[in-house]
Design an enzyme around this catalytic site. Sequence first.
Site, mmCIF file in Angstrom:
data_model
loop_
_atom_site.group_PDB
_atom_site.id
_atom_site.type_symbol
_atom_site.label_atom_id
_atom_site.label_comp_id
_atom_site.label_asym_id
_atom_site.label_seq_id
_atom_site.Cartn_x
_atom_site.Cartn_y
_atom_site.Cartn_z
ATOM 1 N N SER A 412 -21.274 -47.212 14.267
ATOM 2 C CA SER A 412 -21.884 -48.152 13.331
ATOM 3 C C SER A 412 -20.868 -48.735 12.356
ATOM 4 C CB SER A 412 -23.041 -47.441 12.603
ATOM 5 O OG SER A 412 -23.820 -48.340 11.865
ATOM 6 N N LYS A 438 -22.441 -48.365 18.791
ATOM 7 C CA LYS A 438 -23.688 -48.769 18.123
ATOM 8 C C LYS A 438 -23.470 -50.141 17.483
ATOM 9 C CE LYS A 438 -27.108 -47.288 14.691
ATOM 10 N NZ LYS A 438 -26.963 -48.410 13.721
#
Length: 567
Positions: A412, A438
């Site tokens: 992320s 991600k």
Amino acid sequence: MCKVSSCSSLQLRRNVVKPCRAAQRLLIVRAAVRKDKPTVEPVTGPSELAKRVIGAALGTTTALSLILSPAIAASELVRLPASTDPAVFAAQRTLVEAWTIVGHSFVDPAFNGHDWEGELREHMMKAYNSGNGSAALGEIGAMLEELGDPYTRRIPPEEYAAFRVSSDGELQGVGMLIANEPVNGHLLVLAPIKGGPADRAGILPGDEVTSINGVSTEGWNGEKAARLLRGKGGTEVNVRLARRSTGIPGVPARPDPPAPEPPVEYREVSLRRERVQLSPLFYTKLPGPALPPGTGGLMPISRDGRLRSSGGPVGYIRLTSFSSNAAAEMRDAIQELEAAGASSYILDLRNNPGGLVRSSIDIARLWLDGSPVVFNVSGREGDELQQQVVDTPGTALTHRPLAVLVNSGSASASEILSGALHDNARAVVLGDERTYGKGRIQSVFELQDGSALFVTVARYQTPAGTEIDRIGIKPDRACSLGGAATSTFVAGLPMVPGSSELLVESLMEDSCVMAARDVLQQQVAVVANAATVASESPRPALSVASAAAARARAAAGARPAPALADL
């Protein structure tokens, strides 16, 4: 409208749930029927879409519309039975709330090929027939699973509270990190947070927490104890502690020869709760690598005007999460390492699961000049990428060579930052495996029951257009060439006295850290040699005319034009 005399209902009108009472209980939902194509809210600038997505994803919000709002062509009333069980009925209300939020903000307007109104009917009926509140709440998760997105999910109130602590970077408590001792399960203090109530009270790592507010902690886990230690600022909590004057917590004594039981000192302290900052960052100086013979001895002048030795230490910074205070902590770390003469830097993002998108942008700003692109983002339609740039342009805190360490646990916001530093030619990325992969951004919605709904609202790519989702970032080079990974990396931060020194020792045996030092050695040598050549080159003399022009600009308060050699 429902008639009070004939029914009892919940009616959803403009995303507001309103009850009315009668003998028969129904849930009446006014569902918007979408046209074939949703309409786009006005965008006032080329990066407005990105700003709206990021603005929604940076923190907790209760807004029900994000980037795109579906065009309402008509409305129909969906009547569903409402349970007379209060727990089931509350779960049904939460289900409707979650369904509405997803309908307005989920990144895929086709909802993974599912009829979203049909999903509401199906799972509301299952919740009604479930018989208990827990099973009814489970239908929210079942409904969200149909979206095929593992990141769109509901979390219960207690898990949401823990998320807020990690993302806010602070909590209301006594500033004491605790965990179960692995041998006998006792609750031990890992470390008091510096400057917090526990630290000021003299609590030390290894102290055993035997009771809280007079209740024995035997058989408790760390989370149960932490819930009691946290609370509203200004309130007090009584903690009883046991301190063994010899021995190392968690290390059983040798059986031969038998050692006497260490004396135990008991004490009870009253701690006043307050707001405590949690640091997501650890930094230290590592010995600089040996430079090739003949390498120049000086680096270019730093931002503070000081000369730097090319043989200076390597500044090592480990970031464990992207909390709201991560950028400020990073700024302090860089400035302190710069003052210590760091010649290069290692930014360790291994096992960093991410956090706030805003934090990754702010940290990128510390390493990059100007207003570079941090990532590209696409919203609900997915047909147009918008650039997210550093929105407060300026000068980087340092221009020293930088290496970023990643692994499969880097996800992320870690992937956003490492991709930005790589694609803007600021850092080399090292690791033995791709990052997690991600490439989606979530917004967090607090629900009426205290739980939270995470909804994927956008997808992103690196500045160079590299796809991240389900792929990850491929490092520029591996840490262990030609063999299996030999990294001694251990996740987490040093918690007990002496562990800081032990961590530095372990880092000097870490294959990724050693590989980064090798890369930085080459880059430092190149920079130092270039600085030596530049310092030995004669500066071209200014002509009389150009000198006069320079004096005139200076007298007028204008910045002198740079010489050609400085461009």
